[in-house]
Design an enzyme around this catalytic site. Structure first.
Site, short mmCIF file in Angstrom:
data_model
loop_
_atom_site.label_atom_id
_atom_site.label_comp_id
_atom_site.label_asym_id
_atom_site.label_seq_id
_atom_site.Cartn_x
_atom_site.Cartn_y
_atom_site.Cartn_z
N HIS A 142 -35.88 4.37 -42.45
CA HIS A 142 -35.65 3.28 -41.48
C HIS A 142 -34.16 3.01 -41.25
O HIS A 142 -33.81 2.28 -40.33
CB HIS A 142 -36.32 1.98 -41.94
CG HIS A 142 -37.81 2.05 -42.01
ND1 HIS A 142 -38.59 2.48 -40.96
CD2 HIS A 142 -38.69 1.74 -43.02
CE1 HIS A 142 -39.87 2.43 -41.31
NE2 HIS A 142 -39.95 2.00 -42.55
N ASP A 179 -44.62 9.28 -43.94
CA ASP A 179 -44.67 7.88 -44.37
C ASP A 179 -45.50 7.13 -43.32
O ASP A 179 -45.45 7.45 -42.14
CB ASP A 179 -43.25 7.32 -44.44
CG ASP A 179 -43.20 5.92 -45.03
OD1 ASP A 179 -42.83 5.80 -46.21
OD2 ASP A 179 -43.52 4.94 -44.31
N HIS A 181 -45.11 4.40 -41.99
CA HIS A 181 -44.30 3.69 -41.00
C HIS A 181 -43.46 4.67 -40.18
O HIS A 181 -43.04 5.72 -40.68
CB HIS A 181 -43.39 2.68 -41.71
CG HIS A 181 -44.15 1.72 -42.56
ND1 HIS A 181 -44.15 1.76 -43.94
CD2 HIS A 181 -44.99 0.71 -42.21
CE1 HIS A 181 -44.95 0.81 -44.41
NE2 HIS A 181 -45.47 0.16 -43.39
ZN LIG Z 1 -43.31 3.20 -45.26
#
Ligand SMILES: [Zn+2]
Length: 374
Positions: A142, A179, A181
């Site tokens: 991220h 992942d 996300h």
């Molecule tokens: Zn994640």
């Protein structure tokens, strides 16, 4: 070559301390103090311990991690952001951006975490190992060029790709991010480049200031070299396998990467508190094999995994062992206590609406390749 698989981590990664939180909330008001950020060391520490306890550690090639140097971090991050992370740590801690807090050791931990990923790349590129697993913490996918985000400080997987290109001369690197996300940071790092194919399969997002929709394709020279596969909550092995077979593997096969990096999160596992997917060890083994097969075809077998999210401290170690056993080809006596029920889990079968979605994405990305890829 003593072992086909290198393993790289560092104690400081486990000491990384996001601070006093409840889930990812600052205690206060009606949020009772909990003293435990959801991104704490437990899942990763327990994976590390299980690797040790199972005996697998003896058969892996354990390589000490080095620090990522500032010039390696600024391949993708701005110099001002890198300096800011150091300053925040020196000042005792704070948020490096949006929801990516560090404490006083955060500069050391984040540099070493990125360094684990770089060490892994060096190991496979110098032929010390065929594949390498970097147990990184804080995680990275991220983190954006100008700011930390979502527990991530430096973009470990992306920095690994940049290192493979700039230090080892590769021309095509693929990053597969499974992942749960959306890997917004990785996408942002390479959105205008075609020398890194970024693929993220994730639970439909539209939160956390990021989206991860299929039509985010990259721009300029990078147009068509970013693939997002957003899946609805509740997907199990069937939907993930379909996504790989119809979308991800054909894209990798067409791109012919010289190295495949996996942003290897475990929060698509079915016990995860921050994800709503249904994967188990069967899926993690299968996805690992799929990537290994593609790497053998195009990348001389070179695969680097960087550990991302995964927040269930009990199941993550078993999912991690599944990945490491497949990577190394070594079988331990560890039996995953959750995977025996795989066949009884109805969500593991591909659902009609999931198949329809994946089919439409497959067609969409095939058109994109025709249009953008030379
Ligand atoms: Zn994640």
């Amino acid at each position: 070559m003593s072992s086909p698989t290198a393993y790289i981590t560092d104690e400081i990664c486990f000491w990384h301390d996001p601070g006093n939180y409840a889930l990812m909330l600052k205690p206060g008001g009606f949020v009772e103090p909990y003293n435990r950020h959801i991104e704490n060391a437990d899942p990763k520490r327990r994976l590390h311990n299980l690797i040790q306890q199972s005996g697998l550690m003896h058969s892996l090639q354990v390589i000490p991690a080095r620090d990522a140097q500032v010039h390696e971090l600024t391949r993708l991050h701005s110099a001002s952001y890198v300096a800011k992370v150091e300053q925040i740590a020196l000042a005792g801690g704070g948020d490096t951006g949006i929801g990516a807090p560090i404490s006083s050791n955060g500069w050391a931990a984040a540099r070493r975490s990125a360094g684990c990923a770089l060490t892994a790349v060096d190991a496979v590129m110098q032929g010390q190992a065929q594949t390498a697993y970097a147990l990184t913490r804080p995680p990275g996918h991220h983190a954006e060029p100008e700011q930390g985000m979502g527990f991530c400080v430096f973009a470990n997987a992306a920095l690994a790709a940049a290192h493979a290109i700039e230090a080892h001369g590769l021309e095509r690197v693929a990053i597969v991010d499974w992942d749960v996300h959306f890997g917004n940071g990785t996408q942002k790092c390479f959105e205008d480049r075609s020398d890194v194919l970024t693929i993220s399969v994730h639970q439909q997002a539209g939160y956390l200031f990021v989206k991860g929709e299929a039509d985010e394709l990259g721009q300029g020279a990078g147009a068509g070299y970013n693939l997002n596969v957003p899946l609805p909550p509740g997907c199990g092995f069937g939907a993930y396998r379909e996504s790989f077979e119809k979308v991800i593997l054909p894209a990798l096969d067409a791109y012919k990467p010289q190295l495949i990096i996996v942003a290897c999160g475990y929060d698509a596992g079915r016990f995860d508190p921050l994800g709503r997917m249904m994967l188990d060890g069967v899926a993690f083994r299968w996805m690992t094999d799929a990537v290994l097969d593609m790497a053998r075809k195009h990348a001389q077998g070179r695969v680097v995994m960087t550990h991302e999210g995964g927040y269930c401290p009990v199941s993550v170690p078993f999912w991690g062992m599944s990945v490491l056993e497949q990577m190394s080809g070594l079988k331990t006596e560890v039996v995953c206590p959750f995977t025996g029920q795989h066949d009884q889990m109805p969500a593991q079968k591909l659902q009609t609406e999931q198949a329809r979605l994946v089919q439409s994405l497959a067609g969409y990305f095939e058109d994109i390749r025709q249009k953008h890829w030379a």
